[in-house]
Design an enzyme around this catalytic site. Structure first.
Site, PDB file in Angstrom:
ATOM      1  N   ASN A   1       0.849  -1.182   0.000  1.00  0.00           N
ATOM      2  CA  ASN A   1       0.000   0.000   0.000  1.00  0.00           C
ATOM      3  C   ASN A   1       0.894   1.245   0.000  1.00  0.00           C
ATOM      4  OD1 ASN A   1      -1.422   2.307   1.042  1.00  0.00           O
ATOM      5  ND2 ASN A   1      -3.055   0.904   1.619  1.00  0.00           N
ATOM      6  N   ALA A   2       0.685   2.100  -0.966  1.00  0.00           N
ATOM      7  CA  ALA A   2       1.567   3.255  -1.157  1.00  0.00           C
ATOM      8  C   ALA A   2       1.572   4.183   0.054  1.00  0.00           C
ATOM      9  CB  ALA A   2       1.141   4.026  -2.404  1.00  0.00           C
TER      10      ALA A   2
ATOM     11  N   CYS B   1      -5.763  12.636 -11.484  1.00  0.00           N
ATOM     12  CA  CYS B   1      -6.682  12.374 -12.596  1.00  0.00           C
ATOM     13  C   CYS B   1      -8.118  12.372 -12.110  1.00  0.00           C
ATOM     14  CB  CYS B   1      -6.330  11.076 -13.314  1.00  0.00           C
ATOM     15  SG  CYS B   1      -6.428   9.629 -12.265  1.00  0.00           S
TER      16      CYS B   1
HETATM   17  N1  SAH Z   1       1.372   5.183 -13.567  1.00  0.00           N
HETATM   18  C1  SAH Z   1       0.626   4.126 -14.225  1.00  0.00           C
HETATM   19  C2  SAH Z   1      -0.870   4.236 -14.005  1.00  0.00           C
HETATM   20  C3  SAH Z   1      -1.280   4.258 -12.545  1.00  0.00           C
HETATM   21  S1  SAH Z   1      -2.961   3.874 -12.281  1.00  0.00           S
HETATM   22  C4  SAH Z   1       0.991   4.114 -15.725  1.00  0.00           C
HETATM   23  O1  SAH Z   1       1.743   4.974 -16.186  1.00  0.00           O
HETATM   24  O2  SAH Z   1       0.542   3.199 -16.431  1.00  0.00           O
HETATM   25  C5  SAH Z   1      -3.027   3.834 -10.532  1.00  0.00           C
HETATM   26  C6  SAH Z   1      -2.498   2.538  -9.910  1.00  0.00           C
HETATM   27  O3  SAH Z   1      -2.493   2.693  -8.486  1.00  0.00           O
HETATM   28  C7  SAH Z   1      -3.343   1.304 -10.173  1.00  0.00           C
HETATM   29  O4  SAH Z   1      -2.548   0.323 -10.779  1.00  0.00           O
HETATM   30  C8  SAH Z   1      -3.809   0.822  -8.784  1.00  0.00           C
HETATM   31  O5  SAH Z   1      -3.823  -0.595  -8.653  1.00  0.00           O
HETATM   32  C9  SAH Z   1      -2.754   1.417  -7.895  1.00  0.00           C
HETATM   33  N2  SAH Z   1      -3.182   1.666  -6.527  1.00  0.00           N
HETATM   34  C10 SAH Z   1      -4.379   2.126  -6.091  1.00  0.00           C
HETATM   35  N3  SAH Z   1      -4.359   2.310  -4.755  1.00  0.00           N
HETATM   36  C11 SAH Z   1      -3.117   1.968  -4.330  1.00  0.00           C
HETATM   37  C12 SAH Z   1      -2.477   1.953  -3.053  1.00  0.00           C
HETATM   38  N4  SAH Z   1      -3.122   2.370  -1.954  1.00  0.00           N
HETATM   39  N5  SAH Z   1      -1.194   1.558  -2.988  1.00  0.00           N
HETATM   40  C13 SAH Z   1      -0.519   1.167  -4.092  1.00  0.00           C
HETATM   41  N6  SAH Z   1      -1.074   1.156  -5.331  1.00  0.00           N
HETATM   42  C14 SAH Z   1      -2.348   1.549  -5.441  1.00  0.00           C
END
Ligand code: SAH
Length: 369
Positions: A252-253, A313
């Site tokens: 989780n980020a 976004c």
């Molecule tokens: N940067 C990517 C697109 C990102 S889309 C590109 O260039 O293709 C956003 C991503 O965040 C998704 O893959 C989703 O699974 C992830 N995500 C959503 N919540 C998250 C969290 N809490 N921790 C880590 N990743 C997460």
């Protein structure tokens, strides 16, 4: 146009019927398709007296294609039609690995516009056509979710697309949204151009978009953070397919950023590309807090001279809102930053001045002193 905007609506209005809209003095405003089951009763296609037709729709498509050719050149994988922004309300069409991927999120888009454009899409995308109607907003239009081949046979596995010389795999029958985030194409290229010799952290990486671009740009190390298991597996495969090393943290980020700040881990380029935190205006406050939290933490990770590429976004978050959050985070973090650039989506996601929803993607580029 919303139901509430109409004084008189014929009782026998049929789903997807093409109707003319008149103002109170009887002047024709335009024509569009109706959906009596939706809050958006009519989506206007043409202004003035012209009635929409297959020829009209094909002309819209041709214009969309020529605008893209002007700005992108001859690109194989891209969004061909971006709904309202290309004058084709409710309809998204992408070409991914030679497949046409059609995503209608309004009834008339599926029943009128899509059939009109299928012959042209067949020529543009010879491998097959996929109907990818999985956006939950379809239910508000009284539509079921659909994911099916309209023509051709489904690919045996993920298809491979090219962004310049980068290869990404795209799972057309899984994945998110329409499988690949074309809207960040030029922003990934910017990341690549800034990455040489830097320790890069790509947070919310999906299938490794920014991470792999940075690695190819000569980053000294790259770490991708992503919580979805299927996406994490794709990052590893994509890194291998491009011959680069990307360390992947399937976490989780929010938690990981906190931990990295505690560990005083320094980075020279951090990318934040989260999913839309605000799905609507109701969630705006919570979303702004979430943006502030991740930005504040990312700023604390920056080594002197380090870059932050931070994106939103969320349709409900305006550029002004987002810039204010970033400034606020910088002042709380006590990190001296220069704002180098403010960017929008790729040219295949045009921003129409009169359709504010099309101005949804903002990328702010900052550099630490
Ligand atoms: N940067 C990517 C697109 C990102 S889309 C590109 O260039 O293709 C956003 C991503 O965040 C998704 O893959 C989703 O699974 C992830 N995500 C959503 N919540 C998250 C969290 N809490 N921790 C880590 N990743 C997460």
């Amino acid at each position: 146009m919303f139901r509430g905007e109409f004084k008189e609506v014929p009782a026998d209005l049929a789903p997807s019927e093409i109707v003319r809209v008149e103002d109170q003095r009887g002047h024709v405003v335009g024509a569009g398709y109706a959906n009596p089951a939706s809050g958006i009763l009519v989506r206007i296609l043409t202004r003035g007296g012209e009635l929409p037709s297959q020829e009209w729709a094909e002309a819209q498509l041709l214009r969309a294609l020529s605008r893209r050719a002007e700005r992108l050149g001859d690109v194989a994988d891209l969004r061909l039609v971006h709904a309202e922004a290309d004058g084709l309300p409710g309809l998204v069409v992408e070409r991914i690995g030679g497949y046409g991927v059609v995503s209608p999120d309004a009834l008339g888009a599926e029943q009128i516009l899509m059939p009109w454009l299928l012959p042209a899409i067949e020529k543009l995308a010879p491998n097959g056509t996929i109907l990818r109607g999985i956006a939950p907003v379809r239910r508000k239009e009284g539509m079921d979710l659909r994911l099916e081949m309209l023509r051709g046979t489904p690919p045996a596995g993920p298809v491979v697309i090219h962004e310049e010389d980068i290869r990404y795999e795209v799972d057309l029958f899984g994945g998110q949204k329409t499988g690949h985030y074309f809207d960040q194409r030029e922003n990934r290229a910017l990341c690549r151009s800034l990455a040489a010799g830097r320790r890069v952290l790509d947070v919310f990486s999906y299938t490794g978009g920014f991470a792999i671009a940075a690695a190819l740009g000569g980053a000294s190390s790259v770490t991708a953070v992503e919580s979805s298991e299927t996406a994490v597996a794709a990052i590893t495969r994509n890194a291998a397919a491009n011959g680069v090393d990307v360390a992947v943290r399937a976490e989780n980020a929010f938690d990981l950023l906190r931990q990295l700040v505690r560990e005083r881990a320094a980075h020279d380029l951090v990318v934040l590309d989260p999913p839309p935190f605000a799905r609507g205006k109701d969630h705006l406050e919570a979303a702004l807090r979430a943006y502030k939290e991740i930005n504040l933490r990312a700023m604390r990770l920056l080594a002197p001279g380090g870059y932050l590429l931070t994106a939103s976004c969320s349709h409900a978050v305006s550029l002004g809102d987002f810039l204010a959050v970033v400034d606020d985070a910088a002042s709380d973090a006590g990190v001296p930053l220069t704002r180098i650039a403010v960017r929008g989506p790729a040219p295949d996601h045009p921003v129409r001045v009169e359709v504010p929803e099309t101005d949804y993607l903002h990328l702010v580029v900052l550099q630490r002193d």
